[in-house]
Motif scaffolding. Structure first.
Motif, PDB file in Angstrom:
ATOM      1  N   LYS A  19       0.832  -1.205   0.000  1.00 49.19           N
ATOM      2  CA  LYS A  19       0.000   0.000   0.000  1.00 49.19           C
ATOM      3  C   LYS A  19       0.868   1.258   0.000  1.00 49.19           C
ATOM      4  CE  LYS A  19      -3.788   2.185   2.459  1.00 49.19           C
ATOM      5  NZ  LYS A  19      -4.727   2.070   3.574  1.00 49.19           N
ATOM      6  N   HIS A  20       1.901   1.273   0.819  1.00 51.92           N
ATOM      7  CA  HIS A  20       2.747   2.463   0.872  1.00 51.92           C
ATOM      8  C   HIS A  20       3.512   2.672  -0.433  1.00 51.92           C
ATOM      9  CE1 HIS A  20       5.290   5.667   2.237  1.00 51.92           C
ATOM     10  NE2 HIS A  20       6.287   5.016   1.674  1.00 51.92           N
ATOM     11  N   ILE A  21       4.140   1.623  -0.947  1.00 53.50           N
ATOM     12  CA  ILE A  21       4.982   1.760  -2.145  1.00 53.50           C
ATOM     13  C   ILE A  21       4.208   2.342  -3.322  1.00 53.50           C
ATOM     14  CG2 ILE A  21       6.285   0.493  -3.912  1.00 53.50           C
ATOM     15  CD1 ILE A  21       7.074  -1.486  -1.686  1.00 53.50           C
ATOM     16  N   TRP A  81       7.900  -0.061  -9.125  1.00 56.57           N
ATOM     17  CA  TRP A  81       8.594  -1.200  -8.506  1.00 56.57           C
ATOM     18  C   TRP A  81      10.045  -1.280  -8.998  1.00 56.57           C
ATOM     19  CZ3 TRP A  81       8.050  -4.002  -4.400  1.00 56.57           C
ATOM     20  CH2 TRP A  81       8.740  -5.215  -4.273  1.00 56.57           C
ATOM     21  N   LYS A  82      10.227  -1.068 -10.275  1.00 55.30           N
ATOM     22  CA  LYS A  82      11.574  -1.106 -10.862  1.00 55.30           C
ATOM     23  C   LYS A  82      12.441   0.026 -10.296  1.00 55.30           C
ATOM     24  CE  LYS A  82      13.665  -1.698 -15.469  1.00 55.30           C
ATOM     25  NZ  LYS A  82      14.970  -1.425 -15.028  1.00 55.30           N
ATOM     26  N   ALA A  83      11.870   1.216 -10.134  1.00 57.24           N
ATOM     27  CA  ALA A  83      12.616   2.342  -9.546  1.00 57.24           C
ATOM     28  C   ALA A  83      13.022   2.017  -8.107  1.00 57.24           C
ATOM     29  CB  ALA A  83      11.777   3.616  -9.594  1.00 57.24           C
ATOM     30  N   ARG A  84      12.125   1.380  -7.374  1.00 55.38           N
ATOM     31  CA  ARG A  84      12.430   0.962  -6.001  1.00 55.38           C
ATOM     32  C   ARG A  84      13.586  -0.025  -5.976  1.00 55.38           C
ATOM     33  NH1 ARG A  84      12.111  -3.739  -3.473  1.00 55.38           N
ATOM     34  NH2 ARG A  84      11.744  -3.728  -1.243  1.00 55.38           N
ATOM     35  N   ASN A  85      13.524  -1.032  -6.841  1.00 55.41           N
ATOM     36  CA  ASN A  85      14.584  -2.039  -6.871  1.00 55.41           C
ATOM     37  C   ASN A  85      15.921  -1.463  -7.332  1.00 55.41           C
ATOM     38  OD1 ASN A  85      12.895  -3.977  -5.885  1.00 55.41           O
ATOM     39  ND2 ASN A  85      12.426  -4.860  -7.881  1.00 55.41           N
TER      40      ASN A  85
END
Length: 134
Positions: A19-21, A81-85
């Motif tokens: 939820k946060h991401i 998600w990719k930016a996070r990783n």
């Protein structure tokens, strides 16, 4: 496995959960604002990840517009998600507008090649992705 810090790597804020991401993170919020401006859609409020996946249902003007928005939402989730990783594993910081650029190009390629919209024009798409269905 010991995890020393469970705060969000994109904003440094809350505990990092789904939820946060994708909804609560200030980085994700900025990305979604860029997406909504690009698509000329009204700002939206979601309370859960499932609400985000169903965002396309609030788009008016036919099934193809809904399909395009649904694809853009999915690609945006993947790009966040990719930016996070990349931040975690490569220590790369992305700007929200860089994520927007990635979403624009990936969605264009998806639509042109997978959805058989070979007639779409990049210049028009980059300005407004729903231009074909105004």
């Amino acid at each position: 496995m010991t995890i020393p810090d469970a705060s969000c790597v994109l904003c440094g804020g809350d505990y990092e959960d789904v939820k946060h991401i994708f909804i609560g993170c200030s980085f994700a919020f900025e990305v979604w604002n860029h997406i909504m401006n690009w698509c000329k859609l009204s700002p939206f409020f979601t309370y859960d990840f499932e609400d985000l996946l169903l965002l396309y249902k609030n788009v008016h003007c036919g099934k193809w517009r809904k399909k395009i928005v649904r694809g853009i939402v999915g690609i945006t989730i993947w790009a966040i998600w990719k930016a996070r990783n990349e931040k975690i594993f490569q220590d790369k910081n992305k700007l929200a507008r860089e994520v927007l650029a990635k979403v624009k190009s990936m969605a264009f390629l998806w639509l042109q090649n997978r959805a058989n919209f070979s007639c779409i024009v990049w210049e028009d798409w980059a300005k407004y992705p729903l231009y074909m269905y105004v």
